[in-house]
Design a protein around this motif. Structure first.
Motif, PDB file in Angstrom:
ATOM      1  N   ILE A   1       0.834  -1.201   0.000  1.00  0.00           N
ATOM      2  CA  ILE A   1       0.000   0.000   0.000  1.00  0.00           C
ATOM      3  C   ILE A   1       0.874   1.258   0.000  1.00  0.00           C
ATOM      4  O   ILE A   1       0.639   2.200  -0.749  1.00  0.00           O
ATOM      5  CB  ILE A   1      -0.944  -0.003   1.219  1.00  0.00           C
ATOM      6  CG1 ILE A   1      -1.992  -1.109   1.056  1.00  0.00           C
ATOM      7  CG2 ILE A   1      -1.626   1.344   1.397  1.00  0.00           C
ATOM      8  CD1 ILE A   1      -2.822  -1.357   2.276  1.00  0.00           C
ATOM      9  N   MET A   2       1.903   1.242   0.847  1.00  0.00           N
ATOM     10  CA  MET A   2       2.745   2.429   0.951  1.00  0.00           C
ATOM     11  C   MET A   2       3.488   2.686  -0.343  1.00  0.00           C
ATOM     12  O   MET A   2       3.561   3.820  -0.798  1.00  0.00           O
ATOM     13  CB  MET A   2       3.749   2.266   2.091  1.00  0.00           C
ATOM     14  CG  MET A   2       3.147   2.602   3.429  1.00  0.00           C
ATOM     15  SD  MET A   2       4.359   2.502   4.736  1.00  0.00           S
ATOM     16  CE  MET A   2       5.323   3.954   4.423  1.00  0.00           C
TER      17      MET A   2
ATOM     18  N   PRO B   1      15.131  16.441  -2.224  1.00  0.00           N
ATOM     19  CA  PRO B   1      14.963  16.718  -0.792  1.00  0.00           C
ATOM     20  C   PRO B   1      13.491  16.935  -0.416  1.00  0.00           C
ATOM     21  O   PRO B   1      13.045  16.487   0.641  1.00  0.00           O
ATOM     22  CB  PRO B   1      15.763  17.999  -0.565  1.00  0.00           C
ATOM     23  CG  PRO B   1      16.659  18.136  -1.732  1.00  0.00           C
ATOM     24  CD  PRO B   1      15.993  17.451  -2.872  1.00  0.00           C
ATOM     25  N   ALA B   2      12.750  17.606  -1.286  1.00  0.00           N
ATOM     26  CA  ALA B   2      11.331  17.841  -1.006  1.00  0.00           C
ATOM     27  C   ALA B   2      10.565  16.528  -1.020  1.00  0.00           C
ATOM     28  O   ALA B   2       9.703  16.277  -0.176  1.00  0.00           O
ATOM     29  CB  ALA B   2      10.752  18.803  -2.036  1.00  0.00           C
ATOM     30  N   ILE B   3      10.898  15.685  -1.991  1.00  0.00           N
ATOM     31  CA  ILE B   3      10.208  14.396  -2.087  1.00  0.00           C
ATOM     32  C   ILE B   3      10.496  13.558  -0.849  1.00  0.00           C
ATOM     33  O   ILE B   3       9.586  12.951  -0.272  1.00  0.00           O
ATOM     34  CB  ILE B   3      10.626  13.664  -3.382  1.00  0.00           C
ATOM     35  CG1 ILE B   3      10.047  14.421  -4.585  1.00  0.00           C
ATOM     36  CG2 ILE B   3      10.140  12.225  -3.380  1.00  0.00           C
ATOM     37  CD1 ILE B   3      10.547  13.952  -5.923  1.00  0.00           C
ATOM     38  N   VAL B   4      11.750  13.568  -0.438  1.00  0.00           N
ATOM     39  CA  VAL B   4      12.093  12.805   0.767  1.00  0.00           C
ATOM     40  C   VAL B   4      11.318  13.341   1.981  1.00  0.00           C
ATOM     41  O   VAL B   4      10.752  12.570   2.757  1.00  0.00           O
ATOM     42  CB  VAL B   4      13.610  12.862   1.021  1.00  0.00           C
ATOM     43  CG1 VAL B   4      13.936  12.347   2.406  1.00  0.00           C
ATOM     44  CG2 VAL B   4      14.345  12.048  -0.026  1.00  0.00           C
ATOM     45  N   THR B   5      11.262  14.651   2.105  1.00  0.00           N
ATOM     46  CA  THR B   5      10.500  15.233   3.216  1.00  0.00           C
ATOM     47  C   THR B   5       9.051  14.753   3.188  1.00  0.00           C
ATOM     48  O   THR B   5       8.498  14.318   4.198  1.00  0.00           O
ATOM     49  CB  THR B   5      10.522  16.778   3.133  1.00  0.00           C
ATOM     50  OG1 THR B   5      11.873  17.207   3.052  1.00  0.00           O
ATOM     51  CG2 THR B   5       9.857  17.383   4.336  1.00  0.00           C
ATOM     52  N   MET B   6       8.458  14.805   2.020  1.00  0.00           N
ATOM     53  CA  MET B   6       7.057  14.405   1.920  1.00  0.00           C
ATOM     54  C   MET B   6       6.875  12.909   2.100  1.00  0.00           C
ATOM     55  O   MET B   6       5.891  12.465   2.675  1.00  0.00           O
ATOM     56  CB  MET B   6       6.474  14.847   0.568  1.00  0.00           C
ATOM     57  CG  MET B   6       6.062  16.305   0.515  1.00  0.00           C
ATOM     58  SD  MET B   6       5.263  16.907   2.019  1.00  0.00           S
ATOM     59  CE  MET B   6       3.693  16.082   1.949  1.00  0.00           C
ATOM     60  N   VAL B   7       7.820  12.126   1.595  1.00  0.00           N
ATOM     61  CA  VAL B   7       7.737  10.668   1.788  1.00  0.00           C
ATOM     62  C   VAL B   7       7.755  10.361   3.280  1.00  0.00           C
ATOM     63  O   VAL B   7       6.985   9.517   3.766  1.00  0.00           O
ATOM     64  CB  VAL B   7       8.884   9.942   1.054  1.00  0.00           C
ATOM     65  CG1 VAL B   7       9.064   8.527   1.582  1.00  0.00           C
ATOM     66  CG2 VAL B   7       8.600   9.900  -0.434  1.00  0.00           C
ATOM     67  N   ILE B   8       8.594  11.060   4.032  1.00  0.00           N
ATOM     68  CA  ILE B   8       8.648  10.820   5.471  1.00  0.00           C
ATOM     69  C   ILE B   8       7.323  11.199   6.124  1.00  0.00           C
ATOM     70  O   ILE B   8       6.714  10.404   6.849  1.00  0.00           O
ATOM     71  CB  ILE B   8       9.819  11.605   6.107  1.00  0.00           C
ATOM     72  CG1 ILE B   8      11.157  11.011   5.657  1.00  0.00           C
ATOM     73  CG2 ILE B   8       9.715  11.574   7.625  1.00  0.00           C
ATOM     74  CD1 ILE B   8      12.364  11.789   6.120  1.00  0.00           C
ATOM     75  N   ILE B   9       6.867  12.408   5.828  1.00  0.00           N
ATOM     76  CA  ILE B   9       5.645  12.886   6.496  1.00  0.00           C
ATOM     77  C   ILE B   9       4.425  12.045   6.108  1.00  0.00           C
ATOM     78  O   ILE B   9       3.694  11.535   6.950  1.00  0.00           O
ATOM     79  CB  ILE B   9       5.419  14.372   6.190  1.00  0.00           C
ATOM     80  CG1 ILE B   9       6.504  15.204   6.897  1.00  0.00           C
ATOM     81  CG2 ILE B   9       4.033  14.816   6.613  1.00  0.00           C
ATOM     82  CD1 ILE B   9       6.464  16.672   6.584  1.00  0.00           C
ATOM     83  N   LYS B  10       4.244  11.883   4.798  1.00  0.00           N
ATOM     84  CA  LYS B  10       3.100  11.110   4.307  1.00  0.00           C
ATOM     85  C   LYS B  10       3.224   9.650   4.721  1.00  0.00           C
ATOM     86  O   LYS B  10       2.274   9.024   5.170  1.00  0.00           O
ATOM     87  CB  LYS B  10       3.061  11.189   2.773  1.00  0.00           C
ATOM     88  CG  LYS B  10       2.114  12.221   2.246  1.00  0.00           C
ATOM     89  CD  LYS B  10       0.741  11.616   2.113  1.00  0.00           C
ATOM     90  CE  LYS B  10      -0.237  12.665   1.704  1.00  0.00           C
ATOM     91  NZ  LYS B  10      -1.628  12.348   1.856  1.00  0.00           N
ATOM     92  N   GLY B  11       4.426   9.121   4.543  1.00  0.00           N
ATOM     93  CA  GLY B  11       4.655   7.713   4.812  1.00  0.00           C
ATOM     94  C   GLY B  11       4.322   7.349   6.243  1.00  0.00           C
ATOM     95  O   GLY B  11       3.687   6.322   6.500  1.00  0.00           O
TER      96      GLY B  11
END
Lengths: 297, 461, 277
Positions: free
Chosen positions: C79-80, C195-205
């Motif tokens: 799912i993730m 870097p933005a994608i990583v930030t969002m992957v962490i938060i969303k993930g």
């Protein structure tokens, strides 16, 4: 094969705008705004959330919300969360800034500060039950520093909201922190270098380089946390269920909707909440916009 | 504007087609119950290969989905319990689904047709809605001597649910704490009870009565003690509704909550009710750190098992001013069949097997089966010896059916909600300005207003 | 003079960091302790009493086996993966359109995303459920994936934030080479958004990883259980095995911490990167 002239860029422009916006907007409409339409509709009914039939009741639900104290008293507690949201942002900004520069054990500090946001919310109720109970975690810490006879954190109705705001802060600080950390990393490094040569200290770098560069993220975080403070839910719901003077408007909405099967009434409350939050946001946006207008192109 | 709206709706339709197309193959192994309610084209083809219940065969077959509130034991139910069931019905395939936060989430699911084949009837559903959601299980008149409490979910001569378990209501207490405090006989009236609690406070280190305030349900269920407080099995379904002011002083509701208020007011409860912990309370009463807890009989075994002193745990009646000690035989959740189920016969067979044959009520719900005559377990022998009559609340007449729920929803009194009980305790310990009378008067006023609106005319004098 | 000032500033900095660490971790002590206690021990000792046996991993074993965590990890991973990939693509695409182009509906779209974040979800849940059901997604992973995929204002803003600092000269020089807008997006913009994608992957993930509401409501099929719903195997109406839940929570957080530590360096590397000009 596309050999691109100026004209085909214009055509491309349309293609790219439409195709790139299609799925995001479709999802937004389907799962965001379509349900809102339903919410507005049901707010004018006495639907119980189950029956196939319901009656139209006009503005009755809205009248009740503004005349019955039980419904609007939850907003008073929002003030605590409102103040808390500024504190949270300030702390998050502080840690995000200092951890953007050279610090020993940077990864460790980042990980630990973000840790509370990683915990599954099932455990949050338990953690704070033992944190706030007499002779619990908090009292033991205070005792270690020689503070005896601490107050009852959840029993005392004058303190309960502060305790709950503190718990919310613990829970959500990490998200703000990571977001701001990410945002700060977008600031081009040559800006710092230039500033350093000019002899700017850390505060000046923060005030004149970092903050202006990330103001967009700061403002959206502020918007979301302020609108969140109008409708605090998770922590008070888990910890107290809104009892002992810690009720919030959203908790009241949940109770009305599900415990009393007053779906129409609950929808009306949600509509009121939505409109208030939108209003707060619009006010806030105009303020922030006026502060600095920056054209990118 | 128009154009915009049009293209928006186009997006949605396209998206819908896209997504349901994608998900089609994932649906296949779901025994067809997802497909049943899906209006989109792709799924109608699927329902063809769904194993339908075939009435031609003598043995029932098909697959059913059973919803349960027990997220904690759903795997045991799926394996051990279903294995037992399949000995009797080898051709019925059972799939259990746990619903977290059952009360709220089942109502969301019930807005579609997809809420399993067998489910539990959530609270506060009005009788007029029963036929919209549930399959009738039989004629009420014919079966009322077969199953206990089926009157609670009847509508127009049919009944829609059978209780998964029956329990009685009283107070769990620690016998050793009582004897250490010098309480020699079990208190029967509120004043005797308060005196006994005071003795516990004075003579022992135990908390006389642990409210478990933080866990809402522990307070909510005090309302169920209406029959003990009235000392009359006719009261909970009939008497209370004939009274325009059932919350006024001297009435059973008022008596129950006066006791709750008084124990709190006199400092006979835990020091900080806002941080109580249900799990710890089990060990505490077992060890003799708690004197009493107001809980249904299902709790006895749990309290006995929570520590080294099972023999100290006893069960006594709720104190009352009435002459008779009457404890209700109260129903847990009711099993029911989804009216949209494609395997109604298999679903009904399942319910009847669970209620009539299995040990579900005892083993998983801590109560006893609803099959009449009720078999009261050994555990409650001592309770009966105290002079308590355990009896079923008399069913109300048809025209009062569901009126209690209607008045409760309309007035937002919240008989089964924690709100006003929490307020009472907060007031008693000095956290609120209102007095006991203020809170009860407010409830009575709201109740009376809705009562006047909703009670059938022949009950108004 | 300057040296003294900077030492005291450094002291203050580390002092606040240590204080932050302390307050972040202190409340969690009870979880750690409980996870090593036996059931009887949990019921009969204070929550701040350390466990009798620090090597009692029974709860961890029970949580892993009885909670069916392996299956949960597998489902959650699927799912993730799908929803995060979708979410990041969708988010960067819409952000690209909103940041690089000026067109009439731009402001309206921006506002629509902002206000969507303000919708109180409490009473819309019934309607969302009906929509998911009507789309045929109920009791499939598709339901959770679709619901998680929808991008939100935070994502859009952070992507736009980064694009602001990606010079349009890059686009222009690519256009001189004849690159299409799509090539510009996929070859230039998207990689620079790391870097933005990583930030969002962490938060969303983390939001997806820990969510149990959507899996329970939209995919109750036991075969589709996720890691977060496995916690509820120890939480029922009559009682909760908190010692096991605590062990499960500790187990659940391990992959999160590993993923975080692996990913976070991409965030602050942005500070020293030279590519973004």
């Amino acid at each position: 094969m596309l050999r691109l002239s100026n004209l085909s860029y214009r055509a491309q422009r349309i293609v790219i705008i439409v195709s790139f916006s299609f799925i995001p907007i479709a999802l937004l409409v389907t799962f965001g705004y379509l349900p809102v339409l339903g919410m507005f509709k049901y707010s004018f009914t006495d639907w119980n959330g189950l029956s196939p039939s319901y009656h139209w009741v006009g503005f009755d639900n809205f009248k009740t919300i503004f005349t019955d104290e039980k419904y609007y008293e939850g907003f008073i507690n929002s003030i605590y969360y409102f103040v808390g949201s500024f504190v949270q942002l300030a702390i998050a900004l502080y840690f995000a800034t200092i951890l953007s520069f050279a610090v020993r054990g940077k990864s460790f500090f980042k990980g630990v500060l973000f840790f509370p946001s990683m915990i599954n919310s099932v455990a949050v109720g338990l953690i704070f039950l033992f944190f706030f109970r007499p002779e619990g975690t908090l009292d033991s810490i205070l005792g270690f520093f020689g503070i005896t006879n601490p107050p009852h954190w959840l029993l005392n109705p004058k303190i309960i909201n502060i305790s709950l705001v503190g718990a919310s802060l613990w829970r959500y600080l990490g998200f703000n922190f990571i977001l701001l950390l990410g945002a700060i990393s977008s600031v081009p490094s040559d800006l710092y270098e230039a500033a350093e040569i000019d002899g700017a200290n850390r505060w000046h770098q923060f005030r004149y380089i970092i903050l202006p560069s990330i103001r967009r993220i700061v403002s959206v975080t502020l918007i979301l946390s302020i609108s969140g403070s109008v409708a605090p839910f998770e922590i008070p719901y888990i910890m107290t269920g809104g009892s002992n003077g810690s009720n919030t408007f959203v908790i009241q909405t949940v109770k009305t909707t599900f415990s009393f099967n007053k779906y129409g009434m609950g929808s009306a409350m949600a509509v009121v909440l939505f409109l208030i939050v939108v209003l707060v946001t619009v006010i806030q946006k105009t303020f922030i916009k006026e502060e600095k207008k920056n054209d990118r192109h | 504007m128009m154009k915009k709206a049009l293209s928006m709706s186009l997006f949605i339709v396209l998206l819908a087609g896209l997504l349901s197309g994608c998900s089609g193959n994932k649906n296949n192994d779901n025994a067809g119950n997802t497909a049943s309610a899906t209006p989109s084209g792709s799924s109608s083809a699927e329902s063809g290969d769904t194993p339908e219940s075939s009435s031609a065969e003598p043995a029932l077959s098909g697959s059913i989905t059973v919803l349960t509130q027990r997220t904690d034991i759903v795997d045991i139910l799926q394996k051990e319990f279903t294995d037992e069931f399949n000995k009797a019905y080898p051709d019925i395939k059972v799939k259990w689904e746990a619903v977290q936060d059952y009360e709220n989430n089942i109502k969301i699911r019930m807005n579609t047709e997809d809420y399993g084949d067998v489910l539990l009837i959530p609270n506060n559903v009005e009788p007029k809605d029963f036929p919209n959601f549930f399959e009738p299980l039989g004629d009420y008149e014919a079966d009322k001597s077969k199953y206990s409490q089926i009157d609670a979910h009847r509508f127009e001569g049919k009944y829609y649910g059978i209780p998964m378990a029956i329990n009685t209501l009283g107070i769990v207490y620690n016998k050793k704490v009582f004897s250490d405090a010098g309480v020699t006989s079990v208190p029967k009236t509120p004043s005797e009870f308060l005196a006994a609690m005071q003795k516990i406070k004075d003579n022992t280190k135990a908390i006389p009565l642990y409210t478990n305030y933080k866990d809402d349900w522990t307070l909510s269920q005090w309302s169920d003690y209406l029959q003990p407080a009235a000392g009359d099995p006719d009261y909970p379904n009939i008497g209370v509704l004939q009274d325009p002011h059932p919350w006024a002083a001297g009435k059973p509701f008022n008596d129950i909550f006066k006791l709750m208020y008084d124990v709190a007011k006199q400092g006979l409860i835990e020091k900080d009710p806002t941080t109580t912990d249900w799990e710890s309370s089990k060990g505490m009463i077992n060890r003799g750190e708690i004197g009493t807890m107001v809980l249904g009989s299902w709790a006895i075994a749990q309290m006995q098992g929570a520590g080294p002193n099972p023999q100290d745990i006893g069960y006594m009646p709720f104190p009352t001013n009435a002459a008779k000690l009457s404890a209700p035989l109260a129903a847990d959740y009711n099993w029911s069949v989804n009216v949209h189920s494609k395997n109604k016969e298999a679903a009904k067979a399942f319910i009847h097997w669970v209620v009539d044959e299995s040990d579900y009520a005892d083993k998983y719900q801590g109560g006893f089966s609803a099959v009449m005559p009720l078999k009261v377990p050994e555990l409650l022998k001592g309770f009966e010896d105290l002079g308590v009559t355990m009896e079923v609340s008399t069913p109300g007449p048809d025209d009062l059916n569901g009126v209690m729920t209607q008045i409760d929803n309309d007035s937002e009194v919240g008989i089964h909600n924690p709100d006003f009980k929490k307020k009472l305790i907060e007031a008693a310990i000095g956290n609120r300005k209102e007095s006991f009378e203020d809170i009860m008067n407010d409830l009575d006023k709201r109740w009376n207003k809705s009562w006047e609106k909703l009670i059938p005319a022949n009950y108004k004098k | 003079m300057i040296a003294i000032k900077s030492t005291s500033a450094a002291t203050f900095k580390y002092l606040t960091l240590i204080l932050g660490v302390f307050f972040a971790l202190a409340p969690l002590v009870v979880v750690l302790f409980a996870s090593f206690k036996t059931s009887q021990e949990y019921h009969n000792t204070n929550s701040l009493t350390p466990p009798a046996d620090w090597f009692n991993f029974d709860n961890y074993r029970t949580a892993f086996v009885k909670g069916n965590m392996l299956k949960g990890f597998k489902n959650t991973a699927i799912i993730m993966l799908v929803s995060l990939v979708g979410n990041m693509l969708i988010g960067t695409m819409i952000a690209y359109v909103l940041q690089r182009f000026t067109f009439k509906a731009r402001g309206a779209i921006m506002a629509a995303f902002l206000f969507a974040a303000l919708i109180p979800g409490v009473t819309t849940q019934v309607i969302v459920f009906k929509i998911v059901h009507a789309l045929g997604l109920f009791n499939t992973m598709g339901s959770a994936i679709t619901l998680y995929m929808g991008t939100d204002i935070i994502g859009i803003y952070i992507f736009i934030q980064f694009m602001d600092n990606i010079s349009t000269q890059l686009d222009e020089s690519a256009m001189l080479d004849g690159a299409s807008y799509f090539t510009i997006f996929s070859r230039i913009i998207f990689p620079l958004l790391a870097p933005a994608i990583v930030t969002m992957v962490i938060i969303k993930g983390i939001g997806i990883y820990n969510d149990f509401y959507i899996p329970f409501l939209y995919m109750p099929d036991p075969d589709l259980r996720t890691i977060s719903t496995s916690l509820f195997a120890f939480k029922g109406p009559f009682g909760s095995h908190w010692e096991t839940i605590c062990a499960a929570v500790m187990l659940i957080i391990v992959p999160t911490v590993i993923a975080f530590l692996a990913l976070q360096k991409y965030i602050y590397n942005g500070f020293t990167q030279g590519a973004v000009k």
